[in-house]
Design an enzyme around this catalytic site. Structure first.
Site, PDB file in Angstrom:
ATOM      1  N   HIS A 179      -9.896   1.367   0.606  1.00 24.56           N
ATOM      2  CA  HIS A 179      -9.722   0.254   1.538  1.00 24.56           C
ATOM      3  C   HIS A 179     -10.792   0.236   2.627  1.00 24.56           C
ATOM      4  O   HIS A 179     -10.483   0.100   3.811  1.00 24.56           O
ATOM      5  CB  HIS A 179      -8.317   0.321   2.137  1.00 24.56           C
ATOM      6  CG  HIS A 179      -7.754  -1.011   2.511  1.00 24.56           C
ATOM      7  ND1 HIS A 179      -8.453  -1.942   3.241  1.00 24.56           N
ATOM      8  CD2 HIS A 179      -6.545  -1.576   2.250  1.00 24.56           C
ATOM      9  CE1 HIS A 179      -7.692  -3.002   3.428  1.00 24.56           C
ATOM     10  NE2 HIS A 179      -6.536  -2.812   2.825  1.00 24.56           N
ATOM     11  N   HIS A 196       0.811  -1.229   0.000  1.00 23.35           N
ATOM     12  CA  HIS A 196       0.000   0.000   0.000  1.00 23.35           C
ATOM     13  C   HIS A 196       0.845   1.279   0.000  1.00 23.35           C
ATOM     14  O   HIS A 196       0.490   2.273   0.627  1.00 23.35           O
ATOM     15  CB  HIS A 196      -0.974   0.012   1.173  1.00 23.35           C
ATOM     16  CG  HIS A 196      -1.965  -1.124   1.164  1.00 23.35           C
ATOM     17  ND1 HIS A 196      -2.476  -1.658   0.014  1.00 23.35           N
ATOM     18  CD2 HIS A 196      -2.550  -1.821   2.186  1.00 23.35           C
ATOM     19  CE1 HIS A 196      -3.342  -2.629   0.327  1.00 23.35           C
ATOM     20  NE2 HIS A 196      -3.392  -2.757   1.642  1.00 23.35           N
ATOM     21  N   GLU A 247     -11.437  -4.534  -2.686  1.00 24.63           N
ATOM     22  CA  GLU A 247     -10.522  -3.490  -3.159  1.00 24.63           C
ATOM     23  C   GLU A 247     -10.323  -3.622  -4.668  1.00 24.63           C
ATOM     24  O   GLU A 247      -9.594  -4.490  -5.133  1.00 24.63           O
ATOM     25  CB  GLU A 247      -9.174  -3.632  -2.447  1.00 24.63           C
ATOM     26  CG  GLU A 247      -9.275  -3.560  -0.934  1.00 24.63           C
ATOM     27  CD  GLU A 247      -8.092  -4.235  -0.250  1.00 24.63           C
ATOM     28  OE1 GLU A 247      -6.937  -3.875  -0.517  1.00 24.63           O
ATOM     29  OE2 GLU A 247      -8.326  -5.153   0.558  1.00 24.63           O
TER      30      GLU A 247
HETATM   31  C1  BGC Z   1      -4.034  -6.829   2.080  1.00 23.75           C
HETATM   32  C2  BGC Z   1      -3.926  -7.543   3.399  1.00 23.75           C
HETATM   33  C3  BGC Z   1      -3.569  -6.520   4.454  1.00 23.75           C
HETATM   34  C4  BGC Z   1      -4.634  -5.449   4.472  1.00 23.75           C
HETATM   35  C5  BGC Z   1      -4.365  -4.348   5.465  1.00 23.75           C
HETATM   36  C6  BGC Z   1      -5.118  -5.814   2.176  1.00 23.75           C
HETATM   37  O1  BGC Z   1      -5.225  -5.117   0.970  1.00 23.75           O
HETATM   38  O2  BGC Z   1      -4.244  -7.721   1.011  1.00 23.75           O
HETATM   39  O3  BGC Z   1      -2.960  -8.555   3.348  1.00 23.75           O
HETATM   40  O4  BGC Z   1      -3.457  -7.121   5.704  1.00 23.75           O
HETATM   41  O5  BGC Z   1      -4.768  -4.885   3.198  1.00 23.75           O
HETATM   42  O6  BGC Z   1      -3.143  -3.802   5.283  1.00 23.75           O
END
Ligand code: BGC
Length: 346
Positions: free
Chosen positions: A175, A104, A310
């Site tokens: 998210h 991210h 997402e």
């Molecule tokens: C990821 C997860 C992660 C979460 C929070 C998601 O997009 O695929 O593995 O724990 O985001 O960071």
């Protein structure tokens, strides 16, 4: 539109919360910190308004926790292996924040900055951010707008538009963590999910795709028939073991068309959510690593208490020629849409 104080960041910036409503009183609250969806209020079958997304009461909660609740993720959502990639023969290195990989976009992601409000109406708001080339160390300076609209048919549309002065990576997502019984509910395991995907991108134990595109047929990952999230989540499948539940990227069928691709439904509240996107992929994540104290009204949010849908390009696309490229040429427009439509069955 109402604007209220949302606290002060550690850097001393004032954060605001914007309250937007459609004609049915379906309400969204978004903050300029991370252009984050903080609340989504929708009436259940008993007529009681529920807040369907996890979050915090003020900006400090968003700064202190690392689950990315409701935030806009960018420049790159999901993972980049070894936190490096090459564009036009030059290697770029970005933050390592999960093992040696980048998740991210690292510590200066779009979720950590105050966005500027460009325009708004009673039910729509556009945030703008100028991301310099030093911000996250992706090439080029990038401008990005994100528009949230709560339409009168109770669809929350999220529309992204980006442009940069150099060839660079653009792959944003939102998210939000949804629980259709309300954010105070402990579990989404009884909620019924449908995902219109025949295939997914298998990943290694660090959730980095191998590059293969594999059929969901005959696996507990197959949601083409609506199934409760909890029905198969503990089965011995490598993807469920690596993610401690669902945490994988599905291949969308209608890439480029803004069509229905998934839904979630709760018998308890009667609330249904339909997801649409024009993105090539969608990470379905059932909050398997979630352990957050200090949520809304002091709430503790635990594992499997929410689900994320997402919409984005495939994870680690910079390293796989067969994945649609996340590299946008200088001056070209990056555009993406995701929609979440709410309805109630009485
Ligand atoms: C990821 C997860 C992660 C979460 C929070 C998601 O997009 O695929 O593995 O724990 O985001 O960071």
């Amino acid at each position: 539109m109402e604007k209220v104080n949302f606290g002060v960041t550690k850097r001393g910036e004032e954060a605001s919360l914007y309250v937007l409503e459609n004609k049915n009183n379906t309400t969204i609250k978004v903050t300029d910190y991370g252009a984050t969806l903080v609340s989504l209020l929708f009436a259940d079958k008993a007529g009681v308004q529920k807040d369907l997304v996890l979050g915090y009461d003020n900006v400090t909660g968003y700064e202190e926790h690392t689950s990315y609740f409701g935030a806009i993720i960018g420049r790159n959502g999901n993972r980049i292996k070894d936190s490096r990639f090459t564009i036009n023969g030059k290697e770029y290195r970005i933050d390592e924040n999960e093992n040696h990989n980048n998740l991210h976009s690292g510590k200066n992601g779009f979720n950590t900055v105050i966005w500027e409000v460009r325009e708004h109406t009673d039910n729509s708001i556009t945030f703008y951010h100028y991301s310099s080339e030093t911000e996250q160390k992706f090439p080029g300076n990038m401008e990005i707008t994100v528009t949230y609209t709560i339409a009168d048919d109770d669809t929350l549309h999220i529309v992204y538009n980006g442009k940069a002065d150099a060839d660079t990576v653009m792959n944003c997502t939102n998210h939000s963590y949804f629980n259709l019984d309300g954010e105070e509910s402990d579990s989404v395991l009884d909620q019924i999910v449908w995902i219109d995907a025949d295939a997914y991108t298998p990943a290694d134990s660090g959730l980095i795709p191998t590059g293969e595109i594999r059929s969901v047929e005959g696996t507990p990952l197959d949601f083409r028939t609506p199934t409760a999230i909890g029905a198969r989540i503990n089965e011995a499948h490598e993807s469920l073991q690596a993610g401690k539940g669902y945490d994988l990227n599905y291949v969308m069928k209608d890439e480029g068309a803004y069509t229905l691709c998934a839904s979630m439904y709760s018998k308890e509240s009667g609330i249904r959510m339909e997801v649409r996107t024009d993105a090539p992929g969608m990470q379905f994540y059932t909050s398997n690593f979630l352990e957050e104290k200090g949520g809304k009204n002091g709430r503790e949010y635990g594992v499997r208490s929410a689900a994320c849908f997402e919409a984005h390009y495939f994870p680690d696309a910079t390293h796989h020629e067969n994945f649609k490229s996340t590299i946008v040429k200088a001056g070209d427009i990056y555009h993406l849409k995701a929609g979440y439509k709410f309805s109630v069955e009485k």
